[in-house]
Design an enzyme around this catalytic site. Structure first.
Site, mmCIF file in Angstrom:
data_model
loop_
_atom_site.group_PDB
_atom_site.id
_atom_site.type_symbol
_atom_site.label_atom_id
_atom_site.label_comp_id
_atom_site.label_asym_id
_atom_site.label_seq_id
_atom_site.Cartn_x
_atom_site.Cartn_y
_atom_site.Cartn_z
ATOM 1 N N ARG A 138 -4.442 -8.156 -5.600
ATOM 2 C CA ARG A 138 -3.444 -7.852 -4.568
ATOM 3 C C ARG A 138 -3.573 -8.788 -3.380
ATOM 4 O O ARG A 138 -2.587 -9.174 -2.766
ATOM 5 C CB ARG A 138 -3.567 -6.400 -4.097
ATOM 6 C CG ARG A 138 -2.504 -6.036 -3.055
ATOM 7 C CD ARG A 138 -2.554 -4.587 -2.663
ATOM 8 N NE ARG A 138 -3.750 -4.248 -1.911
ATOM 9 C CZ ARG A 138 -3.953 -3.064 -1.336
ATOM 10 N NH1 ARG A 138 -3.049 -2.112 -1.461
ATOM 11 N NH2 ARG A 138 -5.055 -2.816 -0.675
ATOM 12 N N GLU A 158 -4.821 -0.789 -12.172
ATOM 13 C CA GLU A 158 -6.102 -0.743 -11.481
ATOM 14 C C GLU A 158 -7.234 -1.075 -12.452
ATOM 15 O O GLU A 158 -7.338 -0.494 -13.538
ATOM 16 C CB GLU A 158 -6.327 0.657 -10.898
ATOM 17 C CG GLU A 158 -7.261 0.701 -9.734
ATOM 18 C CD GLU A 158 -6.566 0.367 -8.420
ATOM 19 O OE1 GLU A 158 -7.245 0.348 -7.387
ATOM 20 O OE2 GLU A 158 -5.330 0.116 -8.434
ATOM 21 N N CYS A 184 1.668 13.159 32.858
ATOM 22 C CA CYS A 184 1.598 12.923 34.302
ATOM 23 C C CYS A 184 2.917 12.348 34.791
ATOM 24 O O CYS A 184 3.504 11.470 34.164
ATOM 25 C CB CYS A 184 0.453 11.955 34.608
ATOM 26 S SG CYS A 184 0.455 11.323 36.294
ATOM 27 N N LYS A 238 5.475 9.810 -7.254
ATOM 28 C CA LYS A 238 6.556 8.829 -7.226
ATOM 29 C C LYS A 238 7.858 9.493 -7.664
ATOM 30 O O LYS A 238 7.848 10.338 -8.571
ATOM 31 C CB LYS A 238 6.262 7.657 -8.174
ATOM 32 C CG LYS A 238 4.992 6.887 -7.861
ATOM 33 C CD LYS A 238 4.700 5.850 -8.932
ATOM 34 C CE LYS A 238 3.385 5.142 -8.665
ATOM 35 N NZ LYS A 238 3.029 4.200 -9.757
ATOM 36 N N TYR A 275 0.072 1.296 -14.336
ATOM 37 C CA TYR A 275 0.867 2.377 -13.740
ATOM 38 C C TYR A 275 2.118 1.887 -13.009
ATOM 39 O O TYR A 275 2.861 2.688 -12.448
ATOM 40 C CB TYR A 275 0.026 3.208 -12.774
ATOM 41 C CG TYR A 275 -0.642 2.420 -11.665
ATOM 42 C CD1 TYR A 275 0.086 1.851 -10.624
ATOM 43 C CD2 TYR A 275 -2.025 2.247 -11.653
ATOM 44 C CE1 TYR A 275 -0.524 1.141 -9.616
ATOM 45 C CE2 TYR A 275 -2.652 1.534 -10.642
ATOM 46 C CZ TYR A 275 -1.903 0.985 -9.628
ATOM 47 O OH TYR A 275 -2.512 0.266 -8.636
ATOM 48 N N CYS A 316 0.039 6.211 39.399
ATOM 49 C CA CYS A 316 -1.114 6.701 38.636
ATOM 50 C C CYS A 316 -1.902 5.510 38.122
ATOM 51 O O CYS A 316 -1.401 4.722 37.309
ATOM 52 C CB CYS A 316 -0.657 7.583 37.478
ATOM 53 S SG CYS A 316 -2.028 8.239 36.495
ATOM 54 N N LYS A 355 -5.027 8.876 -8.598
ATOM 55 C CA LYS A 355 -5.167 7.634 -7.823
ATOM 56 C C LYS A 355 -6.542 7.039 -8.144
ATOM 57 O O LYS A 355 -7.564 7.517 -7.672
ATOM 58 C CB LYS A 355 -5.028 7.909 -6.329
ATOM 59 C CG LYS A 355 -5.052 6.647 -5.468
ATOM 60 C CD LYS A 355 -4.848 6.997 -4.002
ATOM 61 C CE LYS A 355 -4.803 5.727 -3.147
ATOM 62 N NZ LYS A 355 -6.097 5.010 -3.168
ATOM 63 N N GLU A 402 0.201 11.276 -10.765
ATOM 64 C CA GLU A 402 -0.834 10.605 -11.548
ATOM 65 C C GLU A 402 -2.088 10.453 -10.699
ATOM 66 O O GLU A 402 -2.013 10.385 -9.465
ATOM 67 C CB GLU A 402 -0.352 9.228 -12.000
ATOM 68 C CG GLU A 402 -0.108 8.280 -10.841
ATOM 69 C CD GLU A 402 0.607 6.994 -11.252
ATOM 70 O OE1 GLU A 402 -0.040 5.938 -11.170
ATOM 71 O OE2 GLU A 402 1.797 7.066 -11.628
ATOM 72 N N CYS A 417 -2.512 15.836 36.923
ATOM 73 C CA CYS A 417 -3.192 14.670 36.368
ATOM 74 C C CYS A 417 -4.608 14.556 36.945
ATOM 75 O O CYS A 417 -4.780 14.552 38.165
ATOM 76 C CB CYS A 417 -2.393 13.405 36.688
ATOM 77 S SG CYS A 417 -3.220 11.875 36.184
ATOM 78 N N ASP A 453 -9.759 4.829 -8.133
ATOM 79 C CA ASP A 453 -10.505 4.140 -7.076
ATOM 80 C C ASP A 453 -11.078 2.858 -7.664
ATOM 81 O O ASP A 453 -12.232 2.790 -8.094
ATOM 82 C CB ASP A 453 -11.624 5.043 -6.556
ATOM 83 C CG ASP A 453 -12.236 4.509 -5.271
ATOM 84 O OD1 ASP A 453 -11.675 3.556 -4.693
ATOM 85 O OD2 ASP A 453 -13.279 5.043 -4.849
ATOM 86 N N SER A 499 0.847 -1.184 0.000
ATOM 87 C CA SER A 499 0.000 0.000 0.000
ATOM 88 C C SER A 499 0.890 1.244 0.000
ATOM 89 O O SER A 499 2.114 1.141 0.034
ATOM 90 C CB SER A 499 -0.906 -0.008 1.231
ATOM 91 O OG SER A 499 -0.125 -0.093 2.414
ATOM 92 N N LEU A 500 0.274 2.418 -0.019
ATOM 93 C CA LEU A 500 1.024 3.674 -0.030
ATOM 94 C C LEU A 500 0.773 4.458 1.240
ATOM 95 O O LEU A 500 -0.310 4.397 1.817
ATOM 96 C CB LEU A 500 0.603 4.543 -1.229
ATOM 97 C CG LEU A 500 0.919 4.023 -2.625
ATOM 98 C CD1 LEU A 500 0.315 4.954 -3.666
ATOM 99 C CD2 LEU A 500 2.420 3.899 -2.833
ATOM 100 N N CYS A 514 -4.601 10.950 39.201
ATOM 101 C CA CYS A 514 -3.887 10.768 40.473
ATOM 102 C C CYS A 514 -3.505 12.082 41.140
ATOM 103 O O CYS A 514 -3.034 12.088 42.280
ATOM 104 C CB CYS A 514 -2.638 9.909 40.265
ATOM 105 S SG CYS A 514 -1.322 10.731 39.318
ATOM 106 N N LYS A 562 -4.220 12.423 -0.715
ATOM 107 C CA LYS A 562 -5.661 12.194 -0.737
ATOM 108 C C LYS A 562 -6.419 13.513 -0.856
ATOM 109 O O LYS A 562 -5.972 14.547 -0.365
ATOM 110 C CB LYS A 562 -6.101 11.457 0.542
ATOM 111 C CG LYS A 562 -5.366 10.144 0.797
ATOM 112 C CD LYS A 562 -5.608 9.130 -0.303
ATOM 113 C CE LYS A 562 -6.998 8.542 -0.258
ATOM 114 N NZ LYS A 562 -7.239 7.677 0.903
#
Length: 722
Positions: free
Chosen positions: A149, A184, A447, A300, A236, A453, A128, A126, A429, A130, A92-93, A432, A324
């Site tokens: 994949r 894709e 804390c 890339k 791609y 705690c 992406k 480029e 905190c 879907d 994945s990217l 505590c 994105k």
């Protein structure tokens, strides 16, 4: 269980039941979508369930199920298809969400490669797509295999289906003997609409969106169904090839186009981060008129030699990132700000919101990051949101950006109530009452209570027994909370002395609701089984700040055993008398020690992690906790990195001076991959010193000790990269 129960209000028992329910729903939806070509819910509903599953897991990490949807990369291969092991993994990217992320990507690439900010460095940009990722394998110009994949390592054999896609050539001329083309599979908006009309006319089920239609169509057991679906394909990338396609990403894509593959016409070569952002805006402006779905722009590094040098992280390449498009936004009212205390003592502000739907899911909580973010400034004091602070009662903008945790983006001052006052971030905190301090350079207040705690003790214990740590069967978050509340355990070592302290069978446990002779016996057996633990899992289980799974594995591979790592960290901490010095002077003294240099020289281990390690080992209470735990365990050593046939396997190497043909990070990574141990200081244990221009005291000491010293060319010749 009602899905409307807020995640923040779930009890551990409710969370466990909800995760089981969600796992079943998501599995059924996946099966209907991928195997039956008949989705049982909309894409938005599926995403909402998956997000809720992720939110619950984020709050209750010890309850994460083996069959959770969040544990998958892509989709698990279906039993209906033969399995294909990818010769080159399909990863994945990483994601970028704004221009700052893109500039940071560019800066990190330059830093890794040792390039100046103004040095030439080209990228490609480029759209992406879907759709569904597909890998096509050609041998002697003939399509012999097509695979999804899957989980990145193993995919599904969909060769018969891929042969029905018009954009996928069956024969190609002029290609390498072996070539895996990746891209894709998608469906255009027009074809998607026509398909749904046809489906409705024959009484079939319609699809929620083009991506669902494309993915479901490609993964049909009956290829004739796929043939009837209007699928398209953009190429791609590539996997295994018997010879390089080109010297650059741009030229490689052009060659794929020349071989007959459809490539995206919006792909452009860019020479700077500014040009990348300009192309992003250009593509975004055309998004609605493209005729197919995209959800961002992929950048890339263009030079394929640079791509090779940059390499990969565990799940993503260093040389590429997906920028994105903005997530959906919504406005709602901020009803309260609560402070939560995590296992590291971090005080985290959480926004309690009037429920609002964002991206198909009802949101009632959002992160506020830290006190600076609430006040309208960044960690350096510069204004954000033009300096607008966030107050209870404000009308705020909520957004989701690729993760499961919603965030507050902005505030509408025109709607601010007259009585709203600036938020007063606590300096003690809330659990505590201990002082909560903020270290120099840290954006988080923490804390100082440590083991006193309750929030930290319980959370650290939950982390200790989590799946990636000790993973003791029968001892999860619920049991940790119960045993701590009863005074049975107050630190990790107590787990391993339970049976000795309470006697065989532990009558108190057997008499508790939900426990019996068998379950108590099984728990003791599971605890005994975990007395032997790999070093990397032990390190991760300690819950030390910055010490995650990857860092744990890195340290374990480098130091191989606990004693060596412990002694190195102790030496890096300096003499106890140094505690009397002020913080800056103490840190400066520690950074001058050879042990500190050795720690930070390990690829992937930085100052922040080393400081956290030293702090944990030098703080008496925490060190005692660790030592008592170690006394109960057998910590497994880690074998040295594989270096079969390597001329430097098992040798200790020191790099000094300026390297001209690679960066220091590359040199260290390559040496360690060949089985060498890279150190930051020269000693009698050093085998090789690689000295570039400007080498000083280290080269001199190597000469005094008679240690083999090589220049950069000599080193490259030695490892076979001249």
């Amino acid at each position: 269980m009602s899905e409307t129960i807020d995640v923040a209000d779930l009890t551990p028992a409710q969370a466990r039941d909800e995760l089981a329910r969600l796992a079943l729903l998501l599995q059924e939806a996946n099966r209907a979508y991928h195997a039956d070509d008949a989705p049982v819910m909309s894409d938005a509903d599926f995403d909402a369930l998956k997000r809720r599953n992720g939110e619950i897991e984020a709050r209750f990490p010890d309850l994460i199920r083996p069959d959770s949807a969040s544990a998958q990369v892509g989709a698990a291969p279906s039993d209906g298809f033969a399995k294909v092991t990818h010769a080159v993994r399909m990863l994945s990217l990483g994601n970028a969400f704004d221009s700052a992320d893109v500039r940071e990507f560019d800066s990190s690439i330059r830093k890794y490669l040792g390039l100046a900010e103004d040095a030439p460095l080209a990228y490609t940009a480029e759209p992406k797509i879907d759709g569904l990722s597909l890998s096509l394998r050609y041998e002697d110009g003939r399509l012999v295999q097509a695979a999804t994949r899957g989980d990145g390592t193993t995919g599904e054999n969909v060769t018969a289906n891929a042969r029905t896609v018009a954009d996928i050539p069956q024969q190609i001329a002029g290609a390498p003997d072996v070539m895996e083309v990746r891209g894709e599979v998608y469906m255009s908006h027009a074809d998607f609409a026509s398909l749904n009309v046809r489906q409705a006319e024959v009484g079939g089920k319609t699809f929620a969106n083009p991506r669902n239609a494309a993915a479901g169509s490609l993964r049909q057991l009956d290829a004739s169904i796929t043939r009837a679906r209007p699928l398209r394909f953009f190429a791609y990338a590539w996997g295994a090839v018997s010879e390089p396609l080109a010297e650059t990403q741009t030229a490689a894509i052009e060659r794929l186009a020349a071989l007959g593959f459809a490539t995206n016409p919006l792909t452009r070569r860019c020479n700077s981060a500014d040009e990348l952002l300009a192309q992003y805006r250009h593509i975004e402006a055309q998004r609605a008129t493209l005729g197919y779905d995209i959800d961002g722009v992929v950048y890339k590094v263009d030079d394929l030699d640079y791509q090779r040098r940059l390499g990969f992280r565990s799940t993503t390449p260093r040389w590429a990132i997906a920028h994105k498009f903005p997530a959906e936004l919504a406005w709602t009212q901020l009803e309260a700000i609560d402070i939560q205390v995590g296992r590291t003592g971090a005080l985290s502000p959480v926004a309690r919101l009037a429920p609002v739907t964002v991206g198909g899911v009802v949101v009632s909580n959002a992160t506020l990051h830290n006190e600076d973010y609430i006040a309208g400034r960044d960690s350096s004091g510069a204004p954000i949101r033009e300096g607008r602070d966030i107050r209870v009662g404000d009308r705020v903008q909520v957004y989701r950006a690729g993760d499961v945790i919603p965030k507050i983006a902005d505030v509408d001052l025109s709607a601010r109530p007259a009585g709203a006052v600036p938020f007063d971030f606590p300096t003690h905190c809330p659990v505590c009452g201990s002082e909560a301090i903020r270290e120099e350079g840290d954006s988080v207040r923490r804390c100082t209570g440590g083991m006193i705690c309750a929030a930290q003790v319980v959370e650290k214990m939950k982390h200790f027994v989590s799946r990636a740590a000790f993973d003791i069967e029968g001892l999860g978050a619920k049991q940790v909370e119960q045993f701590h509340a009863d005074g049975w355990i107050s630190e990790p070592a107590d787990i391993f002395t339970l049976q000795a302290r309470f006697g065989d069978g532990m009558q108190q446990l057997k008499n508790r609701e939900g426990w019996g002779e068998k379950s108590a016996t099984n728990l003791f057996a599971a605890i005994e089984e975990r007395r032997r633990i790999p070093l990397d899992r032990f390190l991760f289980a300690l819950g030390i700040r910055h010490l995650g799974e990857v860092a744990g594995k890195t340290l374990a591979r480098h130091f191989q055993n606990w004693e060596t790592l412990r002694d190195t960290v102790d030496r890096a901490g300096g003499e106890p008398a140094a505690e009397a010095a002020d913080g800056k002077a103490r840190k400066a003294a520690m950074e001058e020690s050879p042990a500190w240099s050795e720690l930070v020289s390990v690829d992937g281990i930085g100052d922040a992690l080393v400081q956290a390690l030293v702090a944990a080992m030098r703080q008496p209470a925490e060190r005692d906790v660790i030592d008592r735990l170690v006394a109960q365990l057998e910590i497994e050593e880690v074998a040295a990195p594989a270096g079969e046939g390597s001329p430097v396997a098992g040798k200790t190497v020191v790099f000094t001076g300026t390297l001209e043909k690679m960066t220091r990070a590359e040199a260290k990574a390559r040496a360690e991959a060949l089985g060498a141990k890279v150190s930051g200081s020269v000693s009698k244990k050093t085998d090789i010193v690689v000295a570039g221009p400007g080498a000083g005291s280290k080269a001199k000491k190597a000469a005094e000790l008679g240690i083999e010293t090589l220049d950069e060319d000599g080193w490259l010749t030695l490892i076979g990269q001249a």
